[in-house]
Structure formats: structure tokens, C-alpha cells
Motif scaffolding. Structure first.
Motif, PDB file in Angstrom:
ATOM      1  N   GLY A   1      20.202  27.178  37.506  1.00 23.28           N
ATOM      2  CA  GLY A   1      19.537  28.435  37.226  1.00 23.28           C
ATOM      3  C   GLY A   1      19.427  28.710  35.742  1.00 23.28           C
ATOM      4  N   SER A   2      19.362  29.984  35.387  1.00 16.40           N
ATOM      5  CA  SER A   2      19.256  30.418  33.994  1.00 16.40           C
ATOM      6  C   SER A   2      20.305  31.506  33.740  1.00 16.40           C
ATOM      7  N   GLU A   3      20.337  32.008  32.502  1.00 14.53           N
ATOM      8  CA  GLU A   3      21.306  33.058  32.175  1.00 14.53           C
ATOM      9  C   GLU A   3      21.044  34.327  32.983  1.00 14.53           C
ATOM     10  N   ASP A   4      19.764  34.648  33.188  1.00 15.04           N
ATOM     11  CA  ASP A   4      19.411  35.867  33.905  1.00 15.04           C
ATOM     12  C   ASP A   4      19.414  35.686  35.417  1.00 15.04           C
ATOM     13  N   ASP A   5      19.277  34.461  35.870  1.00 16.09           N
ATOM     14  CA  ASP A   5      19.179  34.192  37.311  1.00 16.09           C
ATOM     15  C   ASP A   5      19.989  32.940  37.642  1.00 16.09           C
ATOM     16  N   ARG A   6      21.283  33.119  37.881  1.00 21.20           N
ATOM     17  CA  ARG A   6      22.190  31.985  38.079  1.00 21.20           C
ATOM     18  C   ARG A   6      21.852  31.223  39.356  1.00 21.20           C
ATOM     19  N   GLY A   7      22.139  29.905  39.317  1.00 23.21           N
ATOM     20  CA  GLY A   7      21.931  29.052  40.479  1.00 23.21           C
ATOM     21  C   GLY A   7      23.184  28.940  41.331  1.00 23.21           C
ATOM     22  N   ILE A   8      23.193  27.938  42.201  1.00 22.66           N
ATOM     23  CA  ILE A   8      24.288  27.790  43.157  1.00 22.66           C
ATOM     24  C   ILE A   8      25.609  27.461  42.458  1.00 22.66           C
ATOM     25  N   VAL A   9      25.580  26.568  41.465  1.00 19.13           N
ATOM     26  CA  VAL A   9      26.826  26.118  40.836  1.00 19.13           C
ATOM     27  C   VAL A   9      27.598  27.275  40.201  1.00 19.13           C
ATOM     28  N   PRO A  10      27.012  28.062  39.300  1.00 18.68           N
ATOM     29  CA  PRO A  10      27.796  29.178  38.740  1.00 18.68           C
ATOM     30  C   PRO A  10      28.161  30.242  39.768  1.00 18.68           C
ATOM     31  N   ARG A  11      27.299  30.472  40.754  1.00 16.30           N
ATOM     32  CA  ARG A  11      27.624  31.473  41.777  1.00 16.30           C
ATOM     33  C   ARG A  11      28.803  31.018  42.639  1.00 16.30           C
ATOM     34  N   VAL A  12      28.872  29.718  42.948  1.00 14.22           N
ATOM     35  CA  VAL A  12      30.013  29.190  43.699  1.00 14.22           C
ATOM     36  C   VAL A  12      31.305  29.373  42.905  1.00 14.22           C
ATOM     37  N   ALA A  13      31.241  29.105  41.597  1.00  8.23           N
ATOM     38  CA  ALA A  13      32.433  29.250  40.758  1.00  8.23           C
ATOM     39  C   ALA A  13      32.887  30.708  40.690  1.00  8.23           C
ATOM     40  N   ILE A  14      31.929  31.630  40.540  1.00 12.72           N
ATOM     41  CA  ILE A  14      32.279  33.054  40.476  1.00 12.72           C
ATOM     42  C   ILE A  14      32.919  33.506  41.788  1.00 12.72           C
ATOM     43  N   LYS A  15      32.290  33.172  42.898  1.00 13.29           N
ATOM     44  CA  LYS A  15      32.798  33.590  44.202  1.00 13.29           C
ATOM     45  C   LYS A  15      34.132  32.931  44.519  1.00 13.29           C
ATOM     46  N   LEU A  16      34.339  31.718  44.038  1.00 13.37           N
ATOM     47  CA  LEU A  16      35.608  31.025  44.265  1.00 13.37           C
ATOM     48  C   LEU A  16      36.772  31.819  43.689  1.00 13.37           C
ATOM     49  N   PHE A  17      36.642  32.253  42.433  1.00 12.87           N
ATOM     50  CA  PHE A  17      37.732  33.003  41.804  1.00 12.87           C
ATOM     51  C   PHE A  17      37.858  34.403  42.390  1.00 12.87           C
ATOM     52  N   GLN A  18      36.745  35.003  42.799  1.00 16.97           N
ATOM     53  CA  GLN A  18      36.826  36.309  43.461  1.00 16.97           C
ATOM     54  C   GLN A  18      37.591  36.213  44.777  1.00 16.97           C
ATOM     55  N   THR A  19      37.333  35.165  45.548  1.00 12.27           N
ATOM     56  CA  THR A  19      38.027  34.983  46.816  1.00 12.27           C
ATOM     57  C   THR A  19      39.501  34.658  46.594  1.00 12.27           C
ATOM     58  N   MET A  20      39.791  33.856  45.573  1.00 13.29           N
ATOM     59  CA  MET A  20      41.179  33.547  45.247  1.00 13.29           C
ATOM     60  C   MET A  20      41.950  34.815  44.888  1.00 13.29           C
ATOM     61  N   GLU A  21      41.317  35.704  44.129  1.00 13.90           N
ATOM     62  CA  GLU A  21      41.978  36.938  43.735  1.00 13.90           C
ATOM     63  C   GLU A  21      42.204  37.842  44.942  1.00 13.90           C
ATOM     64  N   ALA A  22      41.228  37.857  45.864  1.00 13.88           N
ATOM     65  CA  ALA A  22      41.354  38.700  47.057  1.00 13.88           C
ATOM     66  C   ALA A  22      42.432  38.188  48.003  1.00 13.88           C
ATOM     67  N   GLN A  23      42.633  36.864  48.042  1.00 12.12           N
ATOM     68  CA  GLN A  23      43.612  36.266  48.946  1.00 12.12           C
ATOM     69  C   GLN A  23      44.938  35.944  48.260  1.00 12.12           C
ATOM     70  N   LYS A  24      45.112  36.460  47.061  1.00 12.20           N
ATOM     71  CA  LYS A  24      46.306  36.150  46.289  1.00 12.20           C
ATOM     72  C   LYS A  24      47.545  36.724  46.967  1.00 12.20           C
ATOM     73  N   GLN A  25      48.527  35.872  47.208  1.00 10.93           N
ATOM     74  CA  GLN A  25      49.782  36.282  47.817  1.00 10.93           C
ATOM     75  C   GLN A  25      50.930  35.620  47.063  1.00 10.93           C
ATOM     76  N   GLU A  26      52.132  36.125  47.310  1.00 13.66           N
ATOM     77  CA  GLU A  26      53.294  35.587  46.601  1.00 13.66           C
ATOM     78  C   GLU A  26      53.589  34.147  46.996  1.00 13.66           C
ATOM     79  N   ASN A  27      53.290  33.787  48.261  1.00 11.63           N
ATOM     80  CA  ASN A  27      53.653  32.454  48.740  1.00 11.63           C
ATOM     81  C   ASN A  27      52.498  31.470  48.698  1.00 11.63           C
ATOM     82  N   ILE A  28      51.367  31.828  48.050  1.00 10.94           N
ATOM     83  CA  ILE A  28      50.225  30.926  47.945  1.00 10.94           C
ATOM     84  C   ILE A  28      49.836  30.785  46.485  1.00 10.94           C
ATOM     85  N   ALA A  29      49.679  29.536  46.047  1.00 11.53           N
ATOM     86  CA  ALA A  29      49.263  29.242  44.673  1.00 11.53           C
ATOM     87  C   ALA A  29      47.964  28.454  44.705  1.00 11.53           C
TER      88      ALA A  29
END
Length: 370
Positions: free
Chosen positions: A186-214
Motif C-alpha cells: 500500500g501507501s502511507e495514506d492507504d496501508r496494504g495487508i502487510v502493515p495492517r497485519v502487523a498493526i492488528k498483531l500487536f493490538q491482539t497481543m495487547e488485548a490477550q496479554k496475561q501474566e502466564n503468556i509471553a
């Protein structure tokens, strides 16, 4: 566990309880009955193996059937191959020539109108069925498919599969100038699949963050140029060292000496992408002013480590590793070796190597299909 196997009904309800505690999402509900039948059949098979003291077969049976149960309850997760097609807008060259669009999309069907002058509606028409069809030709169209729509269908599916523990590969295939790099990066204004996957990956990791999961994220980026592998994240500026493919007895094929960079957030992955994109091999061709002359692979090695306390007081560590490969393939292009200049001959040799590797990929896909 052995007592539960003697009573399939009790076994079924108990395993269902474990699964719902693990993933209490609503998406499990529609597949409950299919999973129930698998659980019952699995319980009897497992009990027969225990009775005959076939512990080795029991281990493989447990792994295989529980994967089937989880896949059946998660619907489309774990499917082998999905194919999507996307139609891009006209470029400046096509607009100047006043080209007409011969493609239409209806649901999961892509319709090609080869001969619009034919009297019979069936003549000159070809219909193809795909898992997903995206109409991105005209932004004013009510069914216009944006980058977000494509990501929600394909990128989200890849992420869900990765969190379950599957390896995922998503690649863009097509002729040069067909919009593969835009869909993937994609572009800076309209991201493609690769940057969107990376963004969502860290968002999901933060949402599922627990003491016993790294969680751990490690990235790498390579390109295959004229059948040679190059490391795009090599810190040595301008390095064009060719890498070799080796085969690990347990992990399978890998690239020896490949640079792997850990990432703690999306900004670090963004820096890795920018570094790799600056080193990519691009050139101008007759079909595309900025054509990728090599296949580019951006990989995310995603690890989930969990700690579980047992009744005996000991702690058990479980590690789940998934590899997400996102590939921007070089575009195929018709080749002709007549009256070529020095620069054109270099593009010709690149095109020959690209077409050769794409033919090999097509043979692999056909073998998987068979």
C-alpha cells in the motif's frame, strides 16, 4: 483422562468445557454439533488404542483429532488454500488509450466479456469462481473493495490462524502492473495487508496479554532476484550477499545466515519494512514504470509461550510458534529478445527468471490441488 475415555458422553462435555474456556468466542457456536461428532468418535478410537497398549498411536491420534476438532469449531481457520481476485482501476496508460473494462463481478463470480459484439449472451463470456472477489475498479461503485475490506477478509483470517498455531502464507500473484505491491504494502495514506497485519498483531497481543503468556515477534525480509536470494534487512549498507537454502531435519527448509530482527511494537516493524523496501530491486518496463523485478518475502515469526501450574505443583511450559509469510511476487510479462538494447536485455533476462520461477510455483499449487 483415562476414566473420561471410558464414557464418551462425559468425555465430550468435558473437552467442550476446556475448549470454551480456552476460546469463549461466539464464533464457536455454529460448529458445535460437528465438533461433538468428532469428539465422540475420537473418544472410542483413543480408548481402543489404550486397551491395546498402543501408546505411540495414541499420541498421534490425539494430535490429529484435536486439530480436527479445533478446526471444525473455528470454521474457515486451518483451510488449506483460499483464492481471491481483485480488479484495479485503469492506470494512466489505459486511460489515454480509452480502454474499456471487460470484467464484472457478482458475488463469488468473476465474469470476463471477451466479445461484446456477440449476439448470444453466452458467446464470448467466461465465468470463474473464487473464494473472494474484490471490485476495486471504481471508487464510486457501491461494492467498491477498499484496502480495509481486503484485509478484513484475508489478513484477519491469516492472523486468527497464526494465533491458533498454524503457519500462514499469503501472496499476491499477477501480471506486472496489476496492483500486487499496492495490495500487499500500500501507501502511507492507504496501508496494504502487510502493515495492517502487523498493526492488528500487536493490538491482539495487547488485548490477550496475561501474566502466564509471553509473546515474541521476529521479522525477516528477503528477495529472490534472478534465482538468487538476498537479505533485505542486512545492516551492511548495499550488501548483495547471496544466501543459501538449507533443510533442517525437524523444522524443514530455511535460509542460512538470514537476518532476524525482533520487534516490540509496530513502529519497529515499520522501520524494518522501510529498510527492506529501500533495498528492493525495481525498474521501469514497458508495462509498469515501477516494476518489482524480484519476489519479496516478509516473514513474521510469532511465538506464544504459556505457563501452566499442574496439580502436582510443577509448572509446565507450552510454546506455540507460527510463521506468517507475506509475499509480493514479481509480475509476469511477455518476453521478446528481438533488437534489444543493453538495458532492455537486462530487463529481458530478469523477466525470463521471473517467468521461470512463477511456472515452478504454478506447478507446486497444482500439485497441492491434486
Amino acid at each position: 483422562f483415562l476414566c473420561l475415555l471410558q464414557e464418551p458422553t462425559r468425555f465430550e462435555s468435558q473437552v467442550k468445557k476446556w475448549l470454551y474456556e480456552w476460546r469463549p468466542d461466539s464464533c464457536w457456536e455454529p460448529k458445535t454439533f460437528q465438533a461433538s461428532s468428532l469428539l465422540v468418535s475420537f473418544s472410542w478410537v483413543a480408548w481402543s488404542l489404550i486397551s491395546s497398549r498402543r501408546v505411540d498411536r495414541l499420541r498421534s491420534c490425539v494430535r490429529h483429532n484435536l486439530c480436527k476438532i479445533v478446526t471444525s469449531m473455528e470454521g474457515d481457520i486451518g483451510e488449506q488454500i483460499r483464492v481471491a481476485v481483485r480488479v484495479r482501476p485503469f492506470n494512466a496508460r489505459e486511460v489515454a488509450r480509452q480502454c474499456k473494462c471487460c470484467v464484472k463481478m457478482e458475488g463469488h463470480q468473476t465474469i470476463l466479456h471477451i466479445d461484446e459484439c456477440s449476439r448470444s449472451p453466452e458467446d464470448g463470456m467466461r465465468i470463474f469462481n473464487f473464494d473472494n472477489c474484490y471490485w476495486s475498479h471504481d471508487r464510486s461503485h457501491p461494492n467498491y473493495a477498499s484496502q480495509e475490506v481486503v484485509f478484513n477478509d484475508l489478513g484477519q483470517l491469516a492472523l486468527r490462524s497464526a494465533f491458533v498455531g498454524y503457519n500462514v502464507c499469503l501472496f499476491a500473484y499477477g501480471q506486472t502492473g496489476s496492483g500486487k505491491s499496492f495490495s500487499m504494502v500500500g501507501s502511507e495514506d492507504d496501508r496494504g495487508i502487510v502493515p495492517r497485519v502487523a498493526i492488528k498483531l500487536f493490538q491482539t497481543m495487547e488485548a490477550q496479554k496475561q501474566e502466564n503468556i509471553a509473546f515474541e515477534v521476529v521479522t525477516s525480509m528477503v528477495e529472490i532476484y534472478s534465482e538468487k536470494i538476498r537479505d533485505l534487512l542486512n545492516p551492511r549498507s548495499g550488501s548483495k550477499t547471496e544466501l543459501k537454502v538449507r533443510e533442517h531435519p525437524r523444522k524443514g527448509p530455511y535460509i542460512a545466515g538470514l537476518t532476524a530482527m525482533p520487534a516490540m511494537n509496530y513502529k519497529e516493524i515499520q522501520r524494518h519494512l522501510e529498510l527492506g523496501n529501500r533495498c528492493r530491486s525495481i525498474a521501469s518496463t514497458h508495462m509498469n514504470d515501477v516494476s518489482s523485478r524480484a519476489h519479496t518475502i516478509f516473514s513474521i515469526n510469532f511465538s506464544q509461550t504459556s505457563l501452566e501450574k499442574l496439580e502436582s505443583g510443577l509448572t509446565r511450559e507450552t510454546k506455540k510458534v507460527s510463521l506468517i509469510n507475506m509475499v509480493d511476487l514479481a509480475g509476469s510479462e511477455r518476453q521478446s529478445s528481438k533488437q534489444l538494447s543493453t538495458m532492455e536485455y537486462a530487463r529481458f533476462k530478469e523477466g525470463v527468471a521471473i517467468n521461470k520461477s512463477l511456472s515452478a510455483l504454478a506447478n507446486c499449487i497444482f500439485a497441492l490441488y491434486k
